[in-house]
Design a protein around this motif. Structure first.
Motif, PDB file in Angstrom:
ATOM      1  N   LEU A  78       0.693  -1.161  -0.047  1.00 27.11           N
ATOM      2  CA  LEU A  78      -0.105  -0.087  -0.056  1.00 27.11           C
ATOM      3  C   LEU A  78       1.045   1.187   0.011  1.00 27.11           C
ATOM      4  O   LEU A  78       0.454   2.413  -0.450  1.00 27.11           O
ATOM      5  N   GLY A  79       2.002   1.098   0.682  1.00 28.24           N
ATOM      6  CA  GLY A  79       2.903   2.221   0.775  1.00 28.24           C
ATOM      7  C   GLY A  79       3.504   2.315  -0.648  1.00 28.24           C
ATOM      8  O   GLY A  79       3.457   3.861  -0.932  1.00 28.24           O
ATOM      9  N   TRP A  80       3.733   1.456  -1.519  1.00 29.59           N
ATOM     10  CA  TRP A  80       4.195   1.727  -2.843  1.00 29.59           C
ATOM     11  C   TRP A  80       3.035   2.152  -3.840  1.00 29.59           C
ATOM     12  O   TRP A  80       3.403   3.054  -4.533  1.00 29.59           O
ATOM     13  N   MET A 124      -9.385  12.949 -13.641  1.00 33.37           N
ATOM     14  CA  MET A 124      -8.212  13.198 -12.681  1.00 33.37           C
ATOM     15  C   MET A 124      -8.794  13.426 -11.264  1.00 33.37           C
ATOM     16  O   MET A 124      -7.779  13.100 -10.514  1.00 33.37           O
ATOM     17  N   TRP A 125      -9.789  14.096 -11.253  1.00 33.26           N
ATOM     18  CA  TRP A 125     -10.247  14.391  -9.881  1.00 33.26           C
ATOM     19  C   TRP A 125     -10.445  12.837  -8.840  1.00 33.26           C
ATOM     20  O   TRP A 125     -10.413  12.804  -7.682  1.00 33.26           O
ATOM     21  N   TRP A 126     -11.082  11.999  -9.796  1.00 34.64           N
ATOM     22  CA  TRP A 126     -11.166  10.695  -9.185  1.00 34.64           C
ATOM     23  C   TRP A 126      -9.883   9.977  -8.911  1.00 34.64           C
ATOM     24  O   TRP A 126      -9.906   9.222  -7.820  1.00 34.64           O
ATOM     25  N   ALA A 127      -8.967  10.093  -9.800  1.00 32.31           N
ATOM     26  CA  ALA A 127      -7.620   9.207  -9.437  1.00 32.31           C
ATOM     27  C   ALA A 127      -7.140  10.241  -8.403  1.00 32.31           C
ATOM     28  O   ALA A 127      -6.216   9.287  -7.483  1.00 32.31           O
ATOM     29  N   ILE A 128      -7.004  11.480  -8.112  1.00 27.91           N
ATOM     30  CA  ILE A 128      -6.567  12.218  -6.783  1.00 27.91           C
ATOM     31  C   ILE A 128      -7.251  11.687  -5.538  1.00 27.91           C
ATOM     32  O   ILE A 128      -6.604  11.382  -4.702  1.00 27.91           O
ATOM     33  N   GLY A 129      -8.523  11.420  -5.827  1.00 27.33           N
ATOM     34  CA  GLY A 129      -9.256  10.943  -4.753  1.00 27.33           C
ATOM     35  C   GLY A 129      -8.739   9.682  -4.151  1.00 27.33           C
ATOM     36  O   GLY A 129      -8.633   9.266  -3.007  1.00 27.33           O
ATOM     37  N   VAL A 130      -8.638   8.714  -5.176  1.00 27.58           N
ATOM     38  CA  VAL A 130      -8.066   7.298  -4.819  1.00 27.58           C
ATOM     39  C   VAL A 130      -6.637   7.342  -4.396  1.00 27.58           C
ATOM     40  O   VAL A 130      -6.300   6.764  -3.497  1.00 27.58           O
ATOM     41  N   ALA A 131      -5.863   8.250  -4.978  1.00 32.16           N
ATOM     42  CA  ALA A 131      -4.599   8.289  -4.467  1.00 32.16           C
ATOM     43  C   ALA A 131      -4.246   8.883  -2.982  1.00 32.16           C
ATOM     44  O   ALA A 131      -3.668   8.330  -2.395  1.00 32.16           O
ATOM     45  N   GLN A 132      -4.966   9.708  -2.867  1.00 26.52           N
ATOM     46  CA  GLN A 132      -5.171  10.430  -1.404  1.00 26.52           C
ATOM     47  C   GLN A 132      -6.116   9.480  -0.293  1.00 26.52           C
ATOM     48  O   GLN A 132      -5.582   9.517   0.818  1.00 26.52           O
ATOM     49  N   MET A 133      -6.898   8.643  -0.698  1.00 29.97           N
ATOM     50  CA  MET A 133      -7.489   7.808   0.302  1.00 29.97           C
ATOM     51  C   MET A 133      -6.505   6.706   0.439  1.00 29.97           C
ATOM     52  O   MET A 133      -6.689   6.065   1.467  1.00 29.97           O
ATOM     53  N   SER A 134      -5.701   6.405  -0.494  1.00 30.84           N
ATOM     54  CA  SER A 134      -4.777   5.380   0.024  1.00 30.84           C
ATOM     55  C   SER A 134      -3.812   5.754   1.071  1.00 30.84           C
ATOM     56  O   SER A 134      -3.197   4.627   1.972  1.00 30.84           O
ATOM     57  N   VAL A 135      -3.808   7.069   1.523  1.00 31.60           N
ATOM     58  CA  VAL A 135      -2.832   7.624   2.743  1.00 31.60           C
ATOM     59  C   VAL A 135      -3.836   6.712   4.057  1.00 31.60           C
ATOM     60  O   VAL A 135      -3.078   6.228   4.732  1.00 31.60           O
ATOM     61  N   PHE A 136      -5.020   6.957   4.065  1.00 28.41           N
ATOM     62  CA  PHE A 136      -5.797   6.298   5.217  1.00 28.41           C
ATOM     63  C   PHE A 136      -5.798   4.678   5.131  1.00 28.41           C
ATOM     64  O   PHE A 136      -5.451   4.162   6.334  1.00 28.41           O
ATOM     65  N   ALA A 137      -5.530   4.055   4.045  1.00 29.45           N
ATOM     66  CA  ALA A 137      -5.387   2.610   3.802  1.00 29.45           C
ATOM     67  C   ALA A 137      -4.009   2.156   4.556  1.00 29.45           C
ATOM     68  O   ALA A 137      -4.178   1.360   5.484  1.00 29.45           O
ATOM     69  N   VAL A 138      -3.002   3.180   4.121  1.00 30.38           N
ATOM     70  CA  VAL A 138      -2.090   2.789   4.835  1.00 30.38           C
ATOM     71  C   VAL A 138      -1.697   3.110   6.140  1.00 30.38           C
ATOM     72  O   VAL A 138      -1.065   2.162   7.059  1.00 30.38           O
ATOM     73  N   ALA A 139      -2.408   4.015   6.637  1.00 29.92           N
ATOM     74  CA  ALA A 139      -2.382   4.366   8.117  1.00 29.92           C
ATOM     75  C   ALA A 139      -3.043   3.188   8.893  1.00 29.92           C
ATOM     76  O   ALA A 139      -2.557   3.042  10.142  1.00 29.92           O
ATOM     77  N   ILE A 140      -4.163   3.039   8.348  1.00 26.64           N
ATOM     78  CA  ILE A 140      -4.922   1.857   9.183  1.00 26.64           C
ATOM     79  C   ILE A 140      -4.075   0.572   9.147  1.00 26.64           C
ATOM     80  O   ILE A 140      -4.160   0.130  10.398  1.00 26.64           O
ATOM     81  N   VAL A 141      -3.644   0.326   8.095  1.00 23.95           N
ATOM     82  CA  VAL A 141      -2.827  -1.055   8.279  1.00 23.95           C
ATOM     83  C   VAL A 141      -1.484  -0.863   9.134  1.00 23.95           C
ATOM     84  O   VAL A 141      -1.378  -1.680  10.197  1.00 23.95           O
ATOM     85  N   THR A 199       1.774  13.048   9.165  1.00 28.10           N
ATOM     86  CA  THR A 199       2.010  14.286   8.258  1.00 28.10           C
ATOM     87  C   THR A 199       1.198  14.073   6.866  1.00 28.10           C
ATOM     88  O   THR A 199       0.749  15.170   6.350  1.00 28.10           O
ATOM     89  N   THR A 200       1.230  12.713   6.367  1.00 30.62           N
ATOM     90  CA  THR A 200       0.620  12.433   5.160  1.00 30.62           C
ATOM     91  C   THR A 200      -0.985  12.839   5.295  1.00 30.62           C
ATOM     92  O   THR A 200      -1.616  13.223   4.436  1.00 30.62           O
ATOM     93  N   ILE A 201      -1.507  12.176   6.361  1.00 31.24           N
ATOM     94  CA  ILE A 201      -2.777  12.432   6.582  1.00 31.24           C
ATOM     95  C   ILE A 201      -2.989  13.950   6.841  1.00 31.24           C
ATOM     96  O   ILE A 201      -4.247  14.435   6.339  1.00 31.24           O
ATOM     97  N   VAL A 202      -2.233  14.701   7.467  1.00 33.58           N
ATOM     98  CA  VAL A 202      -2.558  16.240   7.592  1.00 33.58           C
ATOM     99  C   VAL A 202      -2.500  16.857   6.444  1.00 33.58           C
ATOM    100  O   VAL A 202      -3.321  17.667   6.107  1.00 33.58           O
ATOM    101  N   ALA A 203      -1.617  16.402   5.423  1.00 31.80           N
ATOM    102  CA  ALA A 203      -1.445  17.007   4.068  1.00 31.80           C
ATOM    103  C   ALA A 203      -2.666  16.826   3.578  1.00 31.80           C
ATOM    104  O   ALA A 203      -3.083  17.759   2.643  1.00 31.80           O
TER     105      ALA A 203
END
Length: 121
Positions: free
Chosen positions: A8-10, A37-54, A76-80
């Protein structure tokens, strides 16, 4: 579980790099300003939360010692993501929204790279 966290980090790194470059290009090339593009940005940034949860699940395992800086970069990624989201409708950024998300996504990518290599990758 550690392999899931690393994978997930990668994904976080690669997806935020791709959408960051896409958004930066869209700032100057109107043909690239697609709803996708906005959907892709949403997916990319939601991955931050997936990585954090794991990551939280891993940190709670018995005997696991978490590097403080790894946790700092993760937080910091979550805050960003929150900061980017909060500025999206700001009047002074209205004509620079693509630039905001381009640079912001690349910043998130950089935080992901730093966090990944703190533990030896």
């Amino acid at each position: 579980m550690i392999d899931l966290h690393t994978g997930l980090g990668w994904f976080l790194i690669v997806s935020n790099a791709a959408v960051g470059l896409w958004a930066l290009a869209a700032q100057y090339v109107e043909l690239l300003r697609l709803r996708a593009m906005w959907w892709a940005i949403g997916v990319a940034q939601m991955s931050v939360f997936a990585v954090a949860i794991v990551g939280v699940l891993l940190a709670n395992e018995d005997g696991r010692v978490l590097d403080d800086f790894h946790a700092l970069y993760g937080f910091t990624t979550i805050v960003a993501v929150g900061i980017l989201y909060s500025y999206r409708t700001s009047p002074f950024i209205r004509d620079k929204q693509y630039l905001l998300y381009g640079c912001g996504s690349l910043f998130i990518m950089g935080l992901g790279i730093r966090a990944l290599f703190l533990d030896g990758g």
